[in-house]
Design a protein around this motif. Structure first.
Motif, PDB file in Angstrom:
ATOM      1  N   PHE A  95      49.853 -14.725  51.433  1.00 32.90           N
ATOM      2  CA  PHE A  95      49.381 -13.504  50.794  1.00 32.90           C
ATOM      3  C   PHE A  95      50.529 -12.802  50.077  1.00 32.90           C
ATOM      4  O   PHE A  95      51.709 -13.048  50.376  1.00 32.90           O
ATOM      5  CB  PHE A  95      48.757 -12.570  51.839  1.00 32.90           C
ATOM      6  N   SER A  96      50.171 -11.944  49.148  1.00 32.63           N
ATOM      7  CA  SER A  96      51.191 -11.182  48.430  1.00 32.63           C
ATOM      8  C   SER A  96      51.992 -10.349  49.419  1.00 32.63           C
ATOM      9  O   SER A  96      51.429  -9.646  50.250  1.00 32.63           O
ATOM     10  CB  SER A  96      50.526 -10.264  47.392  1.00 32.63           C
ATOM     11  N   GLY A  97      53.308 -10.428  49.323  1.00 30.94           N
ATOM     12  CA  GLY A  97      54.184  -9.700  50.247  1.00 30.94           C
ATOM     13  C   GLY A  97      55.429 -10.519  50.521  1.00 30.94           C
ATOM     14  O   GLY A  97      55.593 -11.640  50.026  1.00 30.94           O
ATOM     15  N   THR A  98      56.336  -9.981  51.322  1.00 26.71           N
ATOM     16  CA  THR A  98      57.573 -10.691  51.637  1.00 26.71           C
ATOM     17  C   THR A  98      57.313 -11.801  52.651  1.00 26.71           C
ATOM     18  O   THR A  98      56.233 -11.881  53.257  1.00 26.71           O
ATOM     19  CB  THR A  98      58.614  -9.724  52.216  1.00 26.71           C
ATOM     20  N   ILE A  99      58.305 -12.648  52.833  1.00 26.08           N
ATOM     21  CA  ILE A  99      58.193 -13.712  53.842  1.00 26.08           C
ATOM     22  C   ILE A  99      58.010 -13.094  55.217  1.00 26.08           C
ATOM     23  O   ILE A  99      57.183 -13.558  56.021  1.00 26.08           O
ATOM     24  CB  ILE A  99      59.437 -14.622  53.803  1.00 26.08           C
ATOM     25  N   TYR A 100      58.769 -12.029  55.502  1.00 27.35           N
ATOM     26  CA  TYR A 100      58.611 -11.329  56.788  1.00 27.35           C
ATOM     27  C   TYR A 100      57.157 -10.910  56.994  1.00 27.35           C
ATOM     28  O   TYR A 100      56.570 -11.135  58.054  1.00 27.35           O
ATOM     29  CB  TYR A 100      59.503 -10.080  56.828  1.00 27.35           C
TER      30      TYR A 100
ATOM     31  N   GLU B 216      54.284 -14.504  45.967  1.00 24.30           N
ATOM     32  CA  GLU B 216      53.168 -14.150  45.091  1.00 24.30           C
ATOM     33  C   GLU B 216      51.852 -14.564  45.734  1.00 24.30           C
ATOM     34  O   GLU B 216      51.822 -15.335  46.691  1.00 24.30           O
ATOM     35  CB  GLU B 216      53.337 -14.840  43.733  1.00 24.30           C
ATOM     36  N   GLN B 217      50.768 -14.029  45.198  1.00 25.05           N
ATOM     37  CA  GLN B 217      49.443 -14.304  45.749  1.00 25.05           C
ATOM     38  C   GLN B 217      49.200 -15.804  45.848  1.00 25.05           C
ATOM     39  O   GLN B 217      49.389 -16.551  44.902  1.00 25.05           O
ATOM     40  CB  GLN B 217      48.352 -13.669  44.895  1.00 25.05           C
ATOM     41  N   GLY B 218      48.776 -16.243  47.046  1.00 24.95           N
ATOM     42  CA  GLY B 218      48.497 -17.658  47.265  1.00 24.95           C
ATOM     43  C   GLY B 218      49.745 -18.499  47.445  1.00 24.95           C
ATOM     44  O   GLY B 218      49.662 -19.722  47.550  1.00 24.95           O
ATOM     45  N   GLY B 219      50.928 -17.865  47.480  1.00 21.65           N
ATOM     46  CA  GLY B 219      52.173 -18.625  47.620  1.00 21.65           C
ATOM     47  C   GLY B 219      52.506 -19.414  46.369  1.00 21.65           C
ATOM     48  O   GLY B 219      53.044 -20.523  46.443  1.00 21.65           O
ATOM     49  N   ALA B 220      52.192 -18.819  45.212  1.00 19.77           N
ATOM     50  CA  ALA B 220      52.352 -19.539  43.945  1.00 19.77           C
ATOM     51  C   ALA B 220      53.813 -19.827  43.612  1.00 19.77           C
ATOM     52  O   ALA B 220      54.092 -20.755  42.848  1.00 19.77           O
ATOM     53  CB  ALA B 220      51.715 -18.739  42.811  1.00 19.77           C
ATOM     54  N   ASN B 221      54.758 -19.075  44.175  1.00 15.74           N
ATOM     55  CA  ASN B 221      56.171 -19.261  43.828  1.00 15.74           C
ATOM     56  C   ASN B 221      56.937 -20.070  44.868  1.00 15.74           C
ATOM     57  O   ASN B 221      58.167 -20.052  44.897  1.00 15.74           O
ATOM     58  CB  ASN B 221      56.845 -17.910  43.598  1.00 15.74           C
ATOM     59  N   VAL B 222      56.225 -20.788  45.743  1.00 16.60           N
ATOM     60  CA  VAL B 222      56.882 -21.730  46.670  1.00 16.60           C
ATOM     61  C   VAL B 222      56.151 -23.067  46.567  1.00 16.60           C
ATOM     62  O   VAL B 222      55.000 -23.138  46.148  1.00 16.60           O
ATOM     63  CB  VAL B 222      56.860 -21.218  48.130  1.00 16.60           C
ATOM     64  N   SER B 223      56.839 -24.121  46.970  1.00 16.82           N
ATOM     65  CA  SER B 223      56.245 -25.454  46.865  1.00 16.82           C
ATOM     66  C   SER B 223      55.208 -25.679  47.960  1.00 16.82           C
ATOM     67  O   SER B 223      55.094 -24.901  48.906  1.00 16.82           O
ATOM     68  CB  SER B 223      57.344 -26.514  46.977  1.00 16.82           C
ATOM     69  N   GLY B 224      54.470 -26.783  47.843  1.00 14.75           N
ATOM     70  CA  GLY B 224      53.453 -27.092  48.849  1.00 14.75           C
ATOM     71  C   GLY B 224      54.047 -27.294  50.222  1.00 14.75           C
ATOM     72  O   GLY B 224      53.524 -26.802  51.227  1.00 14.75           O
TER      73      GLY B 224
END
Length: 582
Positions: free
Chosen positions: A420-425, A465-473
């Protein structure tokens, strides 16, 4: 249906009452002004009485200011009441959606729910505001104007009456034709939202396969369907304008012609004639407002029905009357379990499943696509309820547990990893909102997520980003595993949740599980033999049945399906498809 919708007004009942009151005040002011104008003409101007003109003019200003204040009050209270109703409807729908089981969610598409929460509620909001302001104002204005017209001249007022009756018949015919189009158009919105939602959420796949033109074509088709439906409806509704305009001009001509003769013969004064013309406009404009109200009501009926469907939907999974609030251990048992997503289906998805898993065991689950591996584990955390048989966790039927307690102790990392949108924490603390930074870091370490988090510019404060769009699978999978571990569950289910990580990282995660959470029962669904061959025991599934349940070595020796899979992945080509029989 209306009662249920209005039942969500709650704290906005007072503005809903004050709005029509203000509108009646505005109508009274509008009806008084033509009388005063007529008196100015008949008594002030004709009698050359300037004082009377000034007094009556000042009275008109006071009445106009009163009408203005009433109109503003109606607008303010109407807006507050309608937006408040929309807010409460959305909250009620959203709260109810949160209680849905997976089977309830399957009943409504996600795009359909979005449409109901947005477009449908907005239609209700607009309709309610118009009803509050116009449904009281238009009839009151028309009735009062008609009465005043008959008081002034019954002969001329009869022209209005005939015009109103003719227009009412025409409007009813037009609305009946337009209604069926408005009922269909909102179903088309679901297709439009579905197209947008799929395209945005899967934009990387769209671009990877160069399917932009196809997606644009699909969106254009959905948008065109809505456009065509609205055009058909609006073509009928817009006939209202020319019909009204023509009727107004005919009435004005007739009143002017007959009225002029009456003035010449002394039956009518000039001021009275002016008042009648003003009332003519009031009556016909009120009728136009009423026709628009009927249009809005027609449009909102379909929306109201769709909203009520969501509000009235009852979750298929409820807490028992006296729920158990403690899970003793992570033992799992399936006793003659049959399950089907549709109770009317002839063939169940799971067929007579019998399993017994000890607390703390690590269990691998393997099987071809469609063998119901995910369905099996979804029953453990009671995301679905069995049709027949029982599922036990900690020696207790899952139906006897408090659902929050059960799901806190049975942690599931689903196939589709969602961030979800928000920090890793913030994302990791979905597992435990009160977890310390140290606990979050430890969970990430167990999931081998700390390796890439510490390389990020902001570390654990990196924004996802929403849906984890800025990290890999693979990174997304590890973050979801860390989130599940933070719950400190008695049962941990990984539904093909390491498929996107390399074999070395997969091995590290399994080693960390064995060393750090030995007392947690671990169920690992995988397609790779290497991911599960070190498990205490392995479940082999085939077409919703348990084909084998034993250790890696014993399955290799005794289970045909497992041996074929092993040979295809390890013994021969190494890249054969799991479902292919070699």
């Amino acid at each position: 249906m209306v009662k249920k919708i209005l039942g969500e007004l709650h704290e906005f009942k007072l503005p809903s009452i004050l709005t029509p009151v203000c509108m009646i005040g505005e109508v009274i002011a509008e009806m008084i002004i033509p009388i005063l104008m007529g008196r100015i003409v008949d008594l002030g101007i004709s009698g050359a009485d300037m004082n009377y003109i000034i007094r009556t003019g000042l009275m008109m200003i006071v009445v106009a200011l009163f009408g203005l204040a009433a109109g503003v009050g109606g607008a303010v209270f109407g807006s507050k009441a309608s937006t408040g109703l929309a807010r409460n409807l959305r909250k009620r729908m959203f709260d109810n959606i949160q209680t849905f089981s997976f089977s309830n969610i399957d009943k409504f598409s996600s795009a359909g729910l979005v449409t109901r929460l947005t477009t449908d509620v907005t239609n209700i909001q607009n309709s309610y505001q118009m009803i509050l302001r116009m449904a009281m104002r238009a009839p009151a204005s028309m009735i009062i104007a008609m009465v005043m017209s008959f008081i002034i001249s019954p002969r001329l007022a009869s022209i209005y009456l005939i015009a109103v009756l003719c227009l009412a018949v025409i409007i009813v015919i037009m609305l009946n034709k337009a209604t069926r189009y408005f009922k269909e158009v909102f179903e088309k919105y679901d297709k439009l939202n579905e197209s947008v939602q799929e395209n945005v959420s899967a934009i990387r796949v769209v671009k990877a396969y160069v399917r932009e033109e196809y997606e644009k074509s699909k969106f254009r088709t959905a948008a065109l369907n809505i456009y065509e439906m609205f055009v058909r409806a609006e073509k009928i509704v817009t006939l209202n304008g020319p019909v009204m305009t023509g009727t107004v001009y005919i009435c004005i001509i007739l009143i002017s012609w007959i009225g002029a003769h009456m003035i010449v013969s002394g039956e009518l004064t000039t001021g009275a004639m002016m008042s009648l013309l003003t009332y003519c406009m009031n009556i016909l404009m009120s009728l136009m407002m009423l026709s628009m109200i009927f249009v809005m009501i027609t449009m909102s009926q379909a929306s109201a029905k769709r909203i009520i469907e969501v509000i009235d939907e009852k979750t298929s999974i409820d807490n028992p009357e006296k729920p158990i609030t403690e899970v003793k251990d992570g033992s799992i048992a399936f006793e003659h379990v049959n399950f089907s997503y549709n109770v009317e289906s002839e063939e169940p998805v799971l067929k007579d499943v019998n399993l017994e898993i000890k607390s703390g065991e690590t269990i691998g689950i393997i099987g071809g696509t469609g063998s119901s591996k995910s369905t099996l584990v979804n029953l453990i955390s009671r995301l679905y309820d069995v049709n027949e048989g029982r599922v036990l966790v900690g020696g207790v039927d899952v139906k006897k547990y408090d659902m929050e307690t059960l799901r806190n102790q049975v942690s599931v990392v689903l196939q589709k990893n969602v961030l979800f949108s928000g920090t890793i924490y913030e994302n990791i603390r979905w597992g435990d909102k009160n977890a310390t930074d140290e606990e979050v870091r430890k969970a990430c370490c167990l999931a081998c997520a700390d390796e890439f988090i510490e390389k990020m510019p902001n570390g654990y404060d990196t924004f996802i980003e929403q849906g984890g769009a800025n990290v890999s699978g693979g990174q997304r999978q590890r973050l979801c595993i860390a989130r599940a571990l933070l719950k400190k569950p008695k049962v941990l289910i990984l539904d093909d949740s390491t498929s996107a990580v390399d074999t070395a990282t997969d091995a590290k995660i399994r080693k960390a599980f064995a060393e750090e959470i030995p007392n947690t029962t671990k169920l690992i669904i995988a397609q790779r033999i290497s991911s599960i061959q070190g498990c205490d025991r392995i479940i082999v599934m085939d077409d919703g049945r348990i084909d084998g349940f034993d250790t890696h070595e014993n399955l290799l020796e005794n289970n045909t399906i497992y041996r074929e899979v092993y040979d295809s992945q390890v013994g021969s080509s190494g890249d054969a498809d799991f479902d292919e029989k070699v």
